[in-house]
Structure formats: structure tokens, C-alpha cells
Design a protein around this motif. Structure first.
Motif, PDB file in Angstrom:
ATOM      1  N   ASN B 148      52.340  38.348  47.634  1.00 51.67           N
ATOM      2  CA  ASN B 148      52.518  38.605  46.296  1.00 51.67           C
ATOM      3  C   ASN B 148      52.277  39.976  45.520  1.00 51.67           C
ATOM      4  O   ASN B 148      52.461  39.838  44.302  1.00 51.67           O
ATOM      5  CB  ASN B 148      51.789  37.230  45.594  1.00 51.67           C
ATOM      6  N   ARG B 149      51.818  40.893  46.135  1.00 48.64           N
ATOM      7  CA  ARG B 149      51.487  41.964  45.610  1.00 48.64           C
ATOM      8  C   ARG B 149      50.411  42.040  44.329  1.00 48.64           C
ATOM      9  O   ARG B 149      50.784  42.458  43.319  1.00 48.64           O
ATOM     10  CB  ARG B 149      52.823  42.899  45.193  1.00 48.64           C
ATOM     11  N   ASP B 150      49.480  41.186  44.708  1.00 50.82           N
ATOM     12  CA  ASP B 150      48.654  40.939  43.845  1.00 50.82           C
ATOM     13  C   ASP B 150      47.848  42.058  43.209  1.00 50.82           C
ATOM     14  O   ASP B 150      47.617  42.219  41.804  1.00 50.82           O
ATOM     15  CB  ASP B 150      47.343  39.745  44.207  1.00 50.82           C
ATOM     16  N   VAL B 151      47.676  43.235  44.058  1.00 51.51           N
ATOM     17  CA  VAL B 151      46.660  44.357  43.683  1.00 51.51           C
ATOM     18  C   VAL B 151      47.610  44.997  42.538  1.00 51.51           C
ATOM     19  O   VAL B 151      47.117  45.460  41.491  1.00 51.51           O
ATOM     20  CB  VAL B 151      46.238  45.140  44.821  1.00 51.51           C
ATOM     21  N   MET B 152      48.887  45.241  42.851  1.00 50.25           N
ATOM     22  CA  MET B 152      49.819  45.856  41.985  1.00 50.25           C
ATOM     23  C   MET B 152      49.838  45.204  40.786  1.00 50.25           C
ATOM     24  O   MET B 152      49.622  45.902  39.727  1.00 50.25           O
ATOM     25  CB  MET B 152      51.233  45.860  42.771  1.00 50.25           C
ATOM     26  N   VAL B 153      50.318  43.761  40.853  1.00 49.93           N
ATOM     27  CA  VAL B 153      50.368  43.264  39.564  1.00 49.93           C
ATOM     28  C   VAL B 153      49.100  43.074  38.562  1.00 49.93           C
ATOM     29  O   VAL B 153      49.301  43.394  37.510  1.00 49.93           O
ATOM     30  CB  VAL B 153      50.794  41.661  39.690  1.00 49.93           C
ATOM     31  N   MET B 154      47.922  43.160  39.104  1.00 47.28           N
ATOM     32  CA  MET B 154      46.695  42.839  38.531  1.00 47.28           C
ATOM     33  C   MET B 154      46.531  44.261  38.104  1.00 47.28           C
ATOM     34  O   MET B 154      46.003  44.530  36.677  1.00 47.28           O
ATOM     35  CB  MET B 154      45.477  42.253  39.137  1.00 47.28           C
ATOM     36  N   THR B 155      46.763  45.323  38.688  1.00 50.54           N
ATOM     37  CA  THR B 155      46.698  46.961  38.275  1.00 50.54           C
ATOM     38  C   THR B 155      47.587  46.980  36.868  1.00 50.54           C
ATOM     39  O   THR B 155      46.867  47.421  35.912  1.00 50.54           O
ATOM     40  CB  THR B 155      46.854  47.633  39.282  1.00 50.54           C
ATOM     41  N   ILE B 156      48.801  46.759  37.109  1.00 48.79           N
ATOM     42  CA  ILE B 156      49.516  46.942  35.992  1.00 48.79           C
ATOM     43  C   ILE B 156      49.185  46.179  34.685  1.00 48.79           C
ATOM     44  O   ILE B 156      48.992  46.640  33.479  1.00 48.79           O
ATOM     45  CB  ILE B 156      51.237  46.902  36.547  1.00 48.79           C
ATOM     46  N   ALA B 157      48.861  44.953  35.196  1.00 51.28           N
ATOM     47  CA  ALA B 157      48.677  43.925  33.987  1.00 51.28           C
ATOM     48  C   ALA B 157      47.419  44.402  33.230  1.00 51.28           C
ATOM     49  O   ALA B 157      47.352  44.211  31.990  1.00 51.28           O
ATOM     50  CB  ALA B 157      48.421  42.460  34.554  1.00 51.28           C
ATOM     51  N   SER B 158      46.582  45.028  33.841  1.00 48.66           N
ATOM     52  CA  SER B 158      45.293  45.351  33.181  1.00 48.66           C
ATOM     53  C   SER B 158      45.215  46.882  32.554  1.00 48.66           C
ATOM     54  O   SER B 158      44.243  47.274  32.059  1.00 48.66           O
ATOM     55  CB  SER B 158      44.020  45.236  34.210  1.00 48.66           C
ATOM     56  N   PHE B 159      46.416  47.433  32.494  1.00 45.12           N
ATOM     57  CA  PHE B 159      46.447  48.890  32.128  1.00 45.12           C
ATOM     58  C   PHE B 159      46.005  49.086  30.561  1.00 45.12           C
ATOM     59  O   PHE B 159      45.185  49.591  30.276  1.00 45.12           O
ATOM     60  CB  PHE B 159      47.870  49.368  32.205  1.00 45.12           C
ATOM     61  N   PHE B 160      46.660  48.230  29.670  1.00 45.14           N
ATOM     62  CA  PHE B 160      45.985  48.527  28.243  1.00 45.14           C
ATOM     63  C   PHE B 160      44.723  47.791  27.904  1.00 45.14           C
ATOM     64  O   PHE B 160      44.219  48.228  27.010  1.00 45.14           O
ATOM     65  CB  PHE B 160      47.107  48.006  27.181  1.00 45.14           C
ATOM     66  N   SER B 161      44.411  46.867  28.827  1.00 46.54           N
ATOM     67  CA  SER B 161      43.175  46.308  28.789  1.00 46.54           C
ATOM     68  C   SER B 161      41.943  47.427  29.033  1.00 46.54           C
ATOM     69  O   SER B 161      41.281  47.373  28.125  1.00 46.54           O
ATOM     70  CB  SER B 161      42.939  45.218  29.644  1.00 46.54           C
ATOM     71  N   THR B 162      42.428  48.317  30.230  1.00 44.89           N
ATOM     72  CA  THR B 162      41.553  49.373  30.625  1.00 44.89           C
ATOM     73  C   THR B 162      41.421  50.463  29.039  1.00 44.89           C
ATOM     74  O   THR B 162      40.464  50.959  28.886  1.00 44.89           O
ATOM     75  CB  THR B 162      42.021  49.892  31.706  1.00 44.89           C
TER      76      THR B 162
END
Lengths: 188, 300
Positions: B148-162
Motif C-alpha cells: 500500500n506504500r504507507d510510508v510514502m503516503v503518510m510522508t506526503i500527507a504530513s508535509f504541510f502538517s510538518t
């Protein structure tokens, strides 16, 4: 669809591809002549058993179908479970085309019952100077790759690469080497 | 005759899509407000991108180091390698690397930037406690994370949160980071506004990210159930693992459960908040889903 799969998580497992199996029925002549392999007349289909009461319907139907096939072609079969929990239907048939057809019939039956995603691989056994050489069919990729096991869980990679190079024109072979999974202690 | 017994869960996909939509909306509003306030956040965005990029590319090594895992070769752990190899072949994945974590706590993790470069790590406690079918189920769950490529999805999803997180942290110390085109005299109020907005965005997006993480856990559970054809094995493994985790004093699941049984509405406020900020769905929720999958498989 691919992007959606990534965004929302792959919701269903990859399906089994069965069509490319038949390529072996025509390519085996090359295997025997050009590669000096001898057919062991044996093949095995490996799939995971589903933990559902309906799964027994599948095993019953397989038994029935194989019983008929054995009578028609003069072949034989056994069903066993390996140490990793996979079910192996091991077939023996002197005629390579019949063998491939029976493997296809078993795979289709498994898929028709809805268990296609549980199909792992079909392994066809050959012999080369007394040692076993396998051509493994990966259902999820729909491609063949060679598997030459040695003593102590080692593989003869050089021989495998040579076999692949010779057969690449006639068999749909797996180009990605990291998909050449070993099948240790297979009962075929 | 049917195509497959393993149908997709449109409900789960819909909920995940909804969370992604709200996340995107939050981020968009964040960008619009930052631009309106004239904040110069490009440097910050570049910095955050670099940080997340590093985290993404070295996710396998970073996580393994943090967990104290050591990679094992096929010779050192032949059986584990063979198990993972067969499951990966069944899921149309290349072979991941395999690592062991020396600890008694039963657990497993998967990390890495994609199917081509990923690691599955299991603890020695896990190997001791669960049987073969359950181990396969846990490994398949981790492999589903990779598929499911969870590391990639979560990394991109958390960009502006960061980005928002950095703004919140830094505006306190380094006012120049967030200061904009306005003059020195007028920037005080704008700076405060940027800080508040960032705090808000960070809080909202964190909750959304946690929800996304929970849904992706459920998706990985589904993947594991389908790959092994045995939802019950995963259910048994999850129960065993969480039971063993509950023995560690900080988290006694049974005590909490027993207390909440006396309420008419079983969800106490503490539990409600615990659910909201948790990265994993509750054991009950996971078992319910696996039960549904089992029921689907039993259907004629």
C-alpha cells in the motif's frame, strides 16, 4: 486506478493469471532438446488453504476432477501440505502437454471457487545430470523462472541465468531477478 | 462461480478518501491564509521538504536504528526468509529485507520508501509467542503496508502538517522566519495570526493524519486476511500480541474495558480522545473487521 490504489490502500489482492501457463506446453520441446533437460514428468501446484468451511467444497471438487483426469490420461496425483502450511497438488504424467493441461485445470478450479489470490506457484520438475531443475510459474506475475536448488539451501544462480537466457524467447520469463523466489523443500 | 472471494471494502476506501479530502482542504486553507498574511514560508517549505525527503529516503535505516533492529541474512534466519518470500510472491512484491529486534515484547514493523526498498522487522518475542499461521498473518499485514506504500503516503500527507509544526515551534524564537513583506511595525499582529493559524492547522492535520493511519492499519489487516486466506489467524495473533502488550503496566486493556461496561454509552471521554489521537484502530475494531471478512468468505 493505480494512484487510487496507493491513496486508498490496495483493497483487493492481485488476481491469478493462468493464460501464460500453456506456453510451457509448446516450449518444453526446446527445454528438452537445447538444454539437455529430462522431464521428470512431475509438477506441483501450491496454494494457501483458506480458513473457511466453504474451502472444503473446493478440495472435494478437485478430488473429483483429478480422479477423472487420472483415469483419462493415465497420470497420478497426491495432495499434501508442506511445512509452511501451503497445499501442494503434485501431479505425475508422462505426457508434458497433459501435465500442463491438468495443472491449468487445477489452477482454474481454484480460481473459479474464488480463491485465485491464494494461488502461489506451479513448479515443473526437470532433471539435468541427475539433479532437479525446476521451472516455476508465478501466478501473480504470469511468468516463469528457473529454480535450481543445491545442497544446504543454496541455488545455482549461474545455471538459472543460463536457463533463463536460452528460454527467454519461447517462454514468458520473469525479467526481475528479485521475483525469482526460492521454493525450498518443495514436494515435487 | 465468482471472480474472487476477497472483495474490496468501498466503505473503508470512502472514509480514507474523506480524510484525505479534509486534509487537502486544511492544507489549502493554510496556504491561502499564509499567502494573504504575506508570510514568506517558501524557505520553510523547502526546509520541511528536505527534512521529510531525508526521512523518506532513509526511513528504513532510521526506523531500524531507532528500533534497535539488526538485519539478518537468509542463512541466519532461513525459515523467516522463506515465509516472507512466499507471502511476498503471493502479493506480487519483490523480496524485502528482513530484520530482527531483540526484545521480549511481541511486535513487527515494516518500513522503507517502496516495494523495491523496504524492510520487515519482527521481534524475537513475536517469534516465541505465536504459531506459524499467526506469524504468516502478522508478516502479511506488514507486507500489505509495503504494497500500500504507507510510508510514502503518510510522508506526503504530513508535509504541510510538518510545515505548520515548524512555524509553531520557530515563530516563538526566530520571528524573522515568518515575517513578511509588511513593515517592522505592522508585522507583530500578522505574526501572531500566522502562529495561531499554524497551531490550528497543525492540530487539525495531526488528528486527520492519525485517522488516516488508523484506516491504513485496517486496510493492511484486510490485505493480510486476503493473502493468507485466514482472517481468524490474524485475529488470534492480534489478540495474543495485545494481550502480551497489556501485561506491560502502562496499558491494561482489560481494566479499562471492565470499567466502561458500566456506562450506558460505553465510550468514556478519555477513551474517545484516546481513539481520536491513536495511530492504530482499537483491537475490537480490528477484530470486527476480520470477523466481517470471515463472514464474507463463508458466504455461498
Amino acid at each position: 486506478m493505480k494512484l487510487l490504489d496507493i491513496l486508498l490502500g490496495r483493497s483487493s489482492p492481485p488476481k491469478a493469471r493462468l493464460d501464460a501457463l500453456f506456453a510451457l506446453a509448446t516450449a518444453y520441446v526446446t527445454l528438452l532438446i537445447r538444454q539437455e533437460l529430462r522431464s521428470s514428468n512431475r509438477a506441483g501446484i501450491a496454494f494457501r488453504p483458506a480458513q473457511a468451511s466453504r474451502f472444503r467444497e473446493l478440495t472435494k471438487e478437485l478430488d473429483g476432477l483429478l480422479g477423472i483426469a487420472v483415469k483419462e490420461t493415465g497420470s497420478s496425483y497426491t495432495v499434501q501440505q508442506d511445512s509452511y502450511g501451503y497445499i501442494w497438488v503434485v501431479l505425475e504424467d508422462k505426457d508434458m502437454e497433459d501435465l500442463v493441461a491438468t495443472v491449468h485445470m487445477v489452477s482454474t478450479t481454484v480460481a473459479e471457487h474464488g480463491y485465485g489470490p491464494l494461488l502461489l506457484a506451479a513448479a515443473f520438475r526437470f532433471e539435468e545430470e541427475g539433479r532437479p531443475v525446476y521451472w516455476v510459474y508465478n501466478y501473480k506475475r504470469g511468468r516463469f523462472y528457473p529454480f535450481v536448488p543445491l545442497e544446504g539451501r543454496k541455488r545455482d544462480n549461474a545455471e538459472e541465468l543460463r536457463l533463463k537466457a536460452v528460454m527467454a524467447a519461447e517462454l514468458p520469463t520473469e525479467p526481475q531477478l528479485d521475483q525469482w523466489y526460492a521454493l525450498w523443500d518443495l514436494p515435487v | 462461480m465468482r471472480a474472487t472471494r476477497f472483495g474490496s471494502d468501498s466503505g473503508l476506501g470512502f472514509r480514507m478518501g474523506l480524510v484525505l479530502f479534509f486534509l487537502a482542504a486544511t492544507y489549502l486553507a493554510f496556504l491561502v491564509v499564509l499567502t494573504a498574511l504575506g508570510a514568506d514560508f517558501i524557505t520553510l517549505a523547502v526546509f520541511a521538504a528536505a527534512m521529510l525527503g531525508l526521512q523518506y529516503f532513509f526511513s528504513d535505516r532510521l526506523v531500524l536504528m531507532a528500533a534497535g533492529a539488526r538485519e539478518v541474512t537468509p542463512e541466519q534466519a532461513p525459515e523467516l526468509h522463506a515465509r516472507i518470500g512466499r507471502l511476498a510472491a503471493g502479493m506480487d512484491l519483490p523480496m524485502p529485507r528482513v530484520a530482527l529486534i531483540e526484545t521480549d515484547v511481541p511486535n513487527a514493523l515494516a518500513t522503507g520508501r517502496g516495494p523495491g526498498a523496504s524492510v520487515v522487522a519482527v521481534t524475537t518475542g513475536l517469534l516465541e509467542r505465536i504459531d506459524d499461521a499467526e506469524l504468516d498473518a502478522v508478516l502479511a499485514h506488514e507486507l500489505a503496508h509495503i504494497a500500500n506504500r504507507d510510508v510514502m503516503v503518510m510522508t506526503i500527507a504530513s508535509f504541510f502538517s510538518t510545515v505548520a509544526f515548524f512555524l509553531v515551534r520557530w515563530l516563538v524564537y526566530v520571528p524573522s522566519v515568518g515575517s513578511g513583506r509588511r513593515g517592522k511595525d505592522g508585522s507583530g499582529g500578522a505574526l501572531m495570526a500566522v502562529w495561531l493559524i499554524s497551531l490550528l492547522v497543525w492540530a487539525i492535520s495531526s488528528l486527520l493524519l492519525r485517522a488516516l493511519s488508523r484506516y491504513r492499519e485496517l486496510a493492511a489487516d484486510r490485505g493480510a486476511a486476503f493473502t493468507t486466506g485466514s482472517p481468524a489467524s490474524l485475529a488470534a495473533a492480534l489478540t495474543k500480541i495485545s494481550g502480551a502488550v497489556a501485561r506491560i503496566p502502562q496499558r491494561d486493556l482489560r481494566e479499562v474495558e471492565a470499567a466502561s461496561a458500566f456506562f450506558i454509552i460505553p465510550v468514556t471521554s478519555r477513551e474517545f480522545w484516546a481513539t481520536l489521537v491513536s495511530t492504530h484502530p482499537s483491537l475490537e475494531q480490528r477484530l470486527r473487521q476480520l470477523e466481517r471478512i470471515q463472514a464474507e468468505m463463508e458466504r455461498p
